[in-house]
Scaffold this motif. Structure first.
Motif: not given
Length: 827
Positions: A267-270, A423-428, A431-435, A740-745
């Motif tokens: 789930g972590a973004l590259p 910084a939070v965005a870069k931390s990984g 896991t949701d690319k759109r978010q 809901k977040r997991m469901k929508n993801g």
């Protein structure tokens, strides 16, 4: 995917044509073997009727269009379709009389290829013409925006508004229609976001222009600031239109999925800290296998440390110092490991390094949570203070100094919020690319909008009695508020819930302890600490409400609501007793009451955290029957090694040489993370991978896989069938997931599969018409299309596997049993 598959309209028209061509290709191969048993007439009549309707529409379009490019590109496409239709008709007649006729078999093949390519060319020509129309509308609006600079009077402004409004309305309507038709939901979301932003900028532009005209005419201060506002919003609208045009012109229709989970943290973004952390952990575990592996391991550890140091720069001094110290220790262990030759000592160093990496991960997560809590505890307070300072009547004591300080505080706070969010965005942890992209876009808007708020506040500060200044400031302020609230909500949604609540609990206690310590010595400081604690507690209330809204388990929701209410009712008594203690510091009873109410508030927040911790634990599965007695060593057969002929168990093919095979192998490896027993989704994913590997062999002309055009078409259909099964199973899990977040993801990923599957069937038909033919360019293009689709599909299914496993954790034990999907790790 090429643009020919970029819209639902194209896909809807092309899919039935492709399926009819598939049937004809199957009959073509049967004719080659002299096995034609049916009459092609009925099928060819149906194809001909559909094609004739399309040709008539194309010709009618040519007569009414003024698009020179369309008039140039459409006629050859129509001719290709008409020629192909004639070939198919002649082939049908000839094969009916002589099924083994080589000439008519070749005519059937050419007709199929020409028909599919011709229809696709017609659709692409029309589609690109429609895009050019929208872009022309966009350029017209951009051109007219230049007039904004010469508007000097209210009459000019009225004329400008009347002329601008219809063009903007037509442009946004066309772009919105385009976004609804796009297959790629990421591109559609980008267009929708830009259109929304453009509409907002339009309102802000007109407001700034009205302010400029008003202040200029009256000779008041603030005209220069209004002009700067105006210029900024004009440029913002121009940039927004440029972005709309850029997205409209994207010719690829891939869904930009993230990399394979086995090459990163699931789930972590590259490129994120989290992904680099897990790469480093694997690197440490594998160190010692070979010189090449050792070199790669050292690079992975170095990359992680560099990323950690970069992130630490945005943290508080204490956390930054601790993380930098950990990085120094990891660097030292890395150097020692690199130079160690003793096997036992090397293994000990690997264990020590792994422990330090785990410590770094935990420290970074905790530090990020604290930073979010600290910088977002009062997201709008500096803005409200700026508003109050700018609105003070002329002549108010210390008015200039107070305003300057509020401007400085506002700017610093905006910088802190955006830096922390980045910084939070870069931390990984996201896991949701759109978010992630939503955070990046919102951060950018807050950064750009903050200076405009300052300019608008300066207008109000110079003209506190001006209704126009107030109205304009309110419009600019409202947009900034909206973006800050959005960013705060995104931070709440992405924060580790338990870490956020733990950080909030600790900071509330720190603020209240400091307040109690300052009661008798510094009343102003004591009040400030009480205010901070109250703000933090209110953030806990808001955050808990987000958890309530995210939870679909009614019992859990009720418990959260009750716990949230306990925090809410504890805030006011704490503030009241604090005020009594601070204003009468010699009253010991007041001090005791303040201390008790402070403890009550901290306790209420702790109760929320502990409740969430309990709810976050995976539910205990129902007891199962005891397994049968395992066989004794004498009874057990030795494990059977993988077949040497099983390509899925061999080393993966080179991605550069066999990209389809590599993608199939990667999905199979991902699916091997779980036991196949009692998990039909894992089984389906493995079958898809094997089928795709067979398709890869066909495209490369290798033996052992698909051997004919008919098998290619049927294999594609089988892959799609398995994809549909995966989709159905994932949707069942989503339906009973209480998060809901997991469901929508999960649904977000799953919703891509049907489109990719339809595209695969179309592309297989295209490839069937070109494979082994004499048009090398067409065959190469078909192979490229198939490669892109295969990679997209395999990666999407892999993402579905990981997302489904995660969502299953938030499913009740009873529903888990009903789903019949057991996620048992195979290692």
């Amino acid at each position: 995917m090429p643009r020919k598959f970029s819209t639902k309209t194209i896909e809807t028209i092309l899919d039935p044509v492709a399926q009819q061509v598939s049937q004809l290709m199957i009959m073509y191969e049967e004719a080659q073997g002299g096995r034609v048993t049916g009459d092609l007439t009925d099928l060819l009549v149906a194809v001909g009727a559909a094609v004739q309707n399309l040709v008539q529409v194309g010709k009618s379009m040519l007569q009414s269009s003024k698009d020179a490019i369309l008039k140039k590109e459409m006629p050859p496409a129509i001719s290709k379709v008409e020629g192909a239709s004639t070939d198919l008709s002649e082939a049908g007649k000839g094969l009916k009389l002589s099924p083994e006729s080589d000439d008519h078999q070749k005519m059937l093949l050419n007709g199929c290829r020409g028909l599919l390519n011709g229809v696709a060319d017609m659709l692409v020509s029309y589609d690109e013409s429609e895009v050019r129309k929208i872009i022309k509308s966009c350029r017209g609006v951009q051109e007219y925006l230049k007039v904004a600079e010469v508007v000097q009077s209210m009459e000019d402004l009225v004329t400008f508004t009347k002329n601008l409004t219809p063009g903007c309305a037509a442009m946004t309507k066309a772009v919105e229609g385009r976004s609804e038709d796009l297959n790629n939901r990421d591109h559609a979301a980008m267009l929708e976001e830009e259109v929304d932003g453009f509409k907002t900028l339009t309102a802000l532009l007109l407001s700034s222009m009205k302010s400029f005209v008003t202040f200029r005419k009256a000779g008041q201060k603030g005209a220069d600031e209004a002009q700067e506002n105006r210029n900024y919003y004009v440029q913002g609208m121009v940039d927004s239109i440029d972005e709309i045009i850029r997205v409209l012109q994207i010719v690829e229709a891939h869904e930009d999925l993230i990399g394979s989970p086995t090459s990163r943290a699931p789930g972590a973004l590259p490129g994120s800290f989290e992904a680099k952390l897990h790469q480093a952990m694997r690197a440490v575990a594998e160190y010692g296998k070979s010189p090449e592996v050792n070199k790669a391991s050292i690079i992975a550890i170095t990359n992680l440390v560099e990323e950690a140091r970069a992130l630490a720069k945005s943290l508080d001094p204490k956390d930054r110092s601790e993380i930098e110290k950990l990085c120094d220790e990891i660097d030292a262990l890395k150097i020692e490991l690199e130079n160690e030759t003793d096997d036992m000592r090397r293994e000990a160093l690997k264990i020590e390094l792994s422990e330090k990496l785990n410590e770094l991960e935990q420290k970074m997560r905790k530090a990020m949570a604290w930073k979010v809590v600290e910088d977002f505890k009062t997201p709008l307070a500096p803005l409200n203070a700026l508003t109050e300072a700018a609105s003070k009547p002329l002549g108010t004591p210390n008015r200039d100094e107070n305003y300057s300080q509020c401007v400085s505080d506002f700017k610093q706070h905006a910088t802190n919020m955006t830096s922390t969010a980045t910084a939070v965005a870069k931390s990984g942890v996201i896991t949701d690319k759109r978010q992630l992209e939503a955070i990046e876009r919102t951060v950018n808007k807050v950064r750009k909008q903050a200076p405009q708020v300052v300019l608008a506040s300066r207008m109000l500060f110079e003209n506190p009695d001006s209704e126009e200044a107030k109205k304009h400031y309110d419009v600019v302020k409202e947009e900034y508020e909206k973006q800050v609230k959005k960013l705060t909500k995104l931070m709440d949604e992405t924060a580790d819930t338990v870490e956020f609540l733990a950080a909030s609990e600790s900071l509330i206690k720190v603020e209240l302890d400091q307040s109690q310590a300052a009661v008798k010595t510094d009343a102003q400081a004591a009040f400030k600490h009480v205010s901070n604690a109250a703000h933090l507690a209110n953030r806990v209330v808001t955050f808990t409400q987000v958890e309530v809204e995210n939870n679909e388990d009614e019992e859990a929701k009720q418990a959260l609501l009750e716990s949230k209410e306990h925090v809410t009712v504890a805030i006011a008594p704490m503030i009241q007793s604090a005020r009594a203690a601070i204003t009468n510091a010699s009253n010991e009873q007041a001090l005791v009451q303040f201390s008790q109410n402070s403890d009550n508030l901290v306790s209420a927040v702790r109760d929320v955290r502990e409740l969430v911790e309990r709810q976050r634990r995976p539910p205990t599965p129902p007891p199962e029957e005891a397994p049968p007695r395992p066989p004794t060593p004498e009874e057990a057969a030795p494990p059977r090694p993988p077949s040497p002929d099983d390509i899925m168990e061999m080393a993966p093919p080179l991605q550069s040489a066999n990209p389809i095979g590599f993608a199939a192998h990667q999905l199979h490896q991902d699916a091997k993370n779980w036991e196949e027993k009692d998990n039909d989704m894992v089984s389906a994913a493995k079958r898809m991978a094997r089928l795709m590997m067979q398709m890869a062999k066909f495209t490369r002309g290798e033996e052992g896989g698909v051997q004919s055009k008919k098998e290619l078409i049927m294999t594609a259909r089988l892959i799609v069938k398995e994809s549909e099964a995966v989709t159905a199973m994932a949707k069942k899990v989503a339906a009973v997931c209480t998060d809901k977040r997991m469901k929508n993801g999960l649904l977000q990923i799953v919703d891509k599969l049907p489109t990719i599957g339809t595209q695969l069937k179309i592309i297989a038909s295209v490839k069937a018409t070109t494979q082994g033919g004499d048009d090398e360019v067409a065959d190469r293009e078909a192979s490229e299309m198939l490669t892109g689709n295969a990679q997209n599909l395999m990666r999407a299914v892999s993402e579905v596997l990981f997302a489904t496993e995660a969502a299953t954790i938030r499913v009740s034990p009873e529903n888990r049993v009903a789903l019949g999907l057991k996620w048992v790790k195979s290692y």
